[in-house]
Scaffold this motif. Structure first.
Motif, mmCIF file in Angstrom:
data_model
loop_
_atom_site.group_PDB
_atom_site.id
_atom_site.type_symbol
_atom_site.label_atom_id
_atom_site.label_comp_id
_atom_site.label_asym_id
_atom_site.label_seq_id
_atom_site.Cartn_x
_atom_site.Cartn_y
_atom_site.Cartn_z
ATOM 1 N N ARG A 48 19.309 0.462 25.266
ATOM 2 C CA ARG A 48 18.500 1.295 24.371
ATOM 3 C C ARG A 48 17.040 1.050 24.708
ATOM 4 N N GLU A 51 11.937 1.301 21.435
ATOM 5 C CA GLU A 51 11.699 2.433 20.537
ATOM 6 C C GLU A 51 10.961 1.933 19.299
ATOM 7 N N THR A 52 9.905 2.666 18.904
ATOM 8 C CA THR A 52 9.152 2.295 17.703
ATOM 9 C C THR A 52 9.546 3.207 16.549
ATOM 10 N N GLY A 53 9.790 2.597 15.417
ATOM 11 C CA GLY A 53 10.154 3.361 14.222
ATOM 12 C C GLY A 53 9.672 2.642 12.982
ATOM 13 N N ARG A 77 12.182 -1.896 18.618
ATOM 14 C CA ARG A 77 13.450 -2.533 18.959
ATOM 15 C C ARG A 77 13.860 -2.126 20.368
ATOM 16 N N VAL A 79 17.431 -2.809 23.345
ATOM 17 C CA VAL A 79 18.690 -3.471 23.712
ATOM 18 C C VAL A 79 18.849 -3.395 25.225
ATOM 19 N N SER A 89 19.188 -8.208 22.226
ATOM 20 C CA SER A 89 18.494 -7.290 21.311
ATOM 21 C C SER A 89 17.160 -7.871 20.877
ATOM 22 N N TYR A 91 14.077 -7.059 17.799
ATOM 23 C CA TYR A 91 13.515 -6.307 16.676
ATOM 24 C C TYR A 91 12.256 -7.037 16.286
#
Lengths: 157, 373
Positions: A48, A51-53, A77, A79, A89, A91
């Protein structure tokens, strides 16, 4: 797997991994990069993309009561998977994608039995020590502002 | 009513260029860096994060720089930015008892476990301008004193009162009850306390301060004591579905205020103090206190009080606390309302014509009558 790792229960292992991920999350991007670059990480694939959220942070009414939504934080986060199969992973608060990627690789390496000790000794322990020292400084500086209020008593006493 | 207009593109483009130039100011003065804003204007950053409802210090610093220090505009930029990001989910509720405390005071107990620590505060300062800061070498940083730490913990003051049953218990639900979220559904009434607290947490500091002040001046008194105010770092935990365990995302700084208010009792419940709660991003003590006081005021119904004051009016308070909404509606008056105004103009002209016509007729008939007499 090392002897210590094989003798632990899955719960212990999850707790230890939570600690590894927490230390990486709390570290600055520069601190993670510095440690990461010294590792000569093996090839890995991205499961993965970084990605920023947003995560909505919750509090509790009165500190202990029912939850409510306080406001959001930015979170990034990522992966990855090592060629040997371990999935890592990451975060952490903020928007640093490089840190997320590097943290995920370190998390995966930590799960490789033979390299875990090195990751612990060269990455996690020193970062944790820096973080603990910074917290201790805050505690000591705060402690110096402790007050003793005296209530003024009216009359002769 | 606003009706779309066309044209003015060149003027708008030039105005924005001019804004960029004025924003930068005199280029012989070094530009502000985001680090300078985040480090040295931390209260502005905290306010923008709180009212923008998004905790990210660097983003808030950027918003402040872009908005030329207009903090409501900066909060607006934060709200707009957040709409571009996906939502990963909800955190576990933060545990303020486990806070790395930088400040903790109580106005109700002189001596309490863990003691009172002032931390970095404007309290007890003389509010005299410090011209040393204006001097070129005004950056010399005094070393902070340190003292050995006794590890005794800092229980919440309200928990101490709660142990004796002297304060109402914290509301607790079964744990599965859905938690209202203003970013998902628009505010509707009646609004429960979860929605009210979310609304207040991102509400305008000045509005909440004024409302809290109004309750002190007699518009719906609640007799508050600052039971405890604490500020420091709390960990944010997030349950990652794919991992099957909670991960610590890092720490954020928050201010928590526990107001201990006048007691209520009934046939069913013995007299006990009541609670007002404030929790905000960053060191924003004035707002945390105001939030706690307004939270308590809005609980009038559940505590069997009479609604007599603005600070108790849930719909009034919650509908007007959001400065992004408020500024949007107030400032939209600047946009062209030409069509609307043209209609009003026609109407006023017609009414004036009628008014003058009527008066002329009355005067005319009056004159005739006088002449006849």
């Amino acid at each position: 797997m090392t002897d210590t790792a094989s003798s632990t229960t899955p719960q212990d292992s999850a707790t230890a991994r939570q600690n590894v991920m927490a230390v990486l999350a709390a570290a600055s991007p520069e601190a993670v990069a510095e440690r990461f670059e010294r590792l000569d990480a093996p090839p890995f694939g991205i499961v993965r993309q970084p990605e920023t959220g947003l995560v909505m942070v919750r509090g509790r009414m009165g500190g202990t009561g029912s939850p409510f939504n306080l406001g959001e934080v930015t979170v990034t986060r990522c992966v990855i998977r090592l060629e040997t199969g371990e999935t890592g992973s990451a975060y952490s608060l903020g928007r640093n994608k490089k840190k997320a990627l590097q943290s995920a690789v370190i998390d995966a390496l930590w799960q490789c039995g033979e390299i875990r000790e090195r990751i612990e000794a060269e990455v996690i322990a020193p970062l944790a020590a820096e973080q603990a020292a910074a917290k201790e400084t805050v505690r000591e500086e705060t402690e110096a502002t402790k007050v003793n209020f005296f209530t003024m008593v009216r009359g002769d006493n | 009513m606003y009706v779309a207009v066309k044209g003015g593109e060149t003027a708008i483009r030039n105005a924005h260029k001019l804004l960029a130039k004025r924003r930068r100011g005199d280029t012989s003065v070094p530009a502000l860096t985001l680090e300078q804003i985040a480090e040295q204007l931390s209260h502005s950053v905290a306010r923008v994060m709180g009212e923008g409802s998004l905790y990210d210090e660097t983003l808030a610093a950027l918003a402040i720089k872009q908005a030329r220090g207009d903090l409501i505009e900066a909060a607006f930029l934060m709200r707009a930015y957040r709409t571009t990001l996906p939502r990963f989910g909800y955190s576990e509720p933060v545990d303020t008892a486990a806070m790395l405390v930088e400040r903790r005071i109580s106005a109700t107990y002189k001596d309490l476990p863990g003691g009172q620590v002032l931390g970095p505060t404007f309290d007890y300062s003389h509010r005299l301008l410090d011209f040393a800061l204006a001097a070129e070498d005004g950056d010399a940083v005094p070393a902070a004193e340190t003292a050995p730490v006794e590890d005794v913990g800092m229980p919440r003051v309200t928990d101490l009162l709660g142990d004796e049953g002297l304060i109402e218990p914290s509301s607790t639900d079964s744990g599965d009850a859905p938690v209202g979220d203003l970013t998902r559904e628009p505010l509707s009434f009646p609004a429960d306390r979860d929605l009210r607290l979310q609304n207040l947490a991102r509400g305008d500091e000045g509005f909440l301060l004024a409302l809290a002040y109004s309750t002190q001046r007699g518009y719906g008194r609640t007799h508050p004591f600052a039971g405890e105010i604490r500020y420091g770092e709390v960990e944010v935990e997030f349950f990652a579905e794919e991992l099957g365990f909670a991960v610590t995302l890092g720490t954020i700084k928050v201010t928590e205020c526990q107001m201990v208010n006048q007691f209520a009792g009934s046939a069913k419940a013995p007299p006990a103090f009541t609670r007002g709660y404030g929790l905000v991003f960053g060191q924003v003590e004035r707002k945390a206190m105001s939030m706690a006081m307004v939270d308590r005021s809005l609980r009038w119904q559940e505590l069997g009080e009479e609604p007599v004051a603005p600070a108790q009016d849930i719909e009034f308070v919650l509908s007007h606390s959001d400065n992004i909404q408020a500024t949007g509606f107030v400032e939209h008056l600047k946009l062209p309302h030409y069509v609307d105004f043209q209609a009003e103009l026609d109407l006023v002209r017609r009414m004036r014509d009628e008014w003058f016509e009527k008066r002329r007729q009355e005067n005319g008939s009056g004159n005739t009558q006088e002449a006849a007499e």
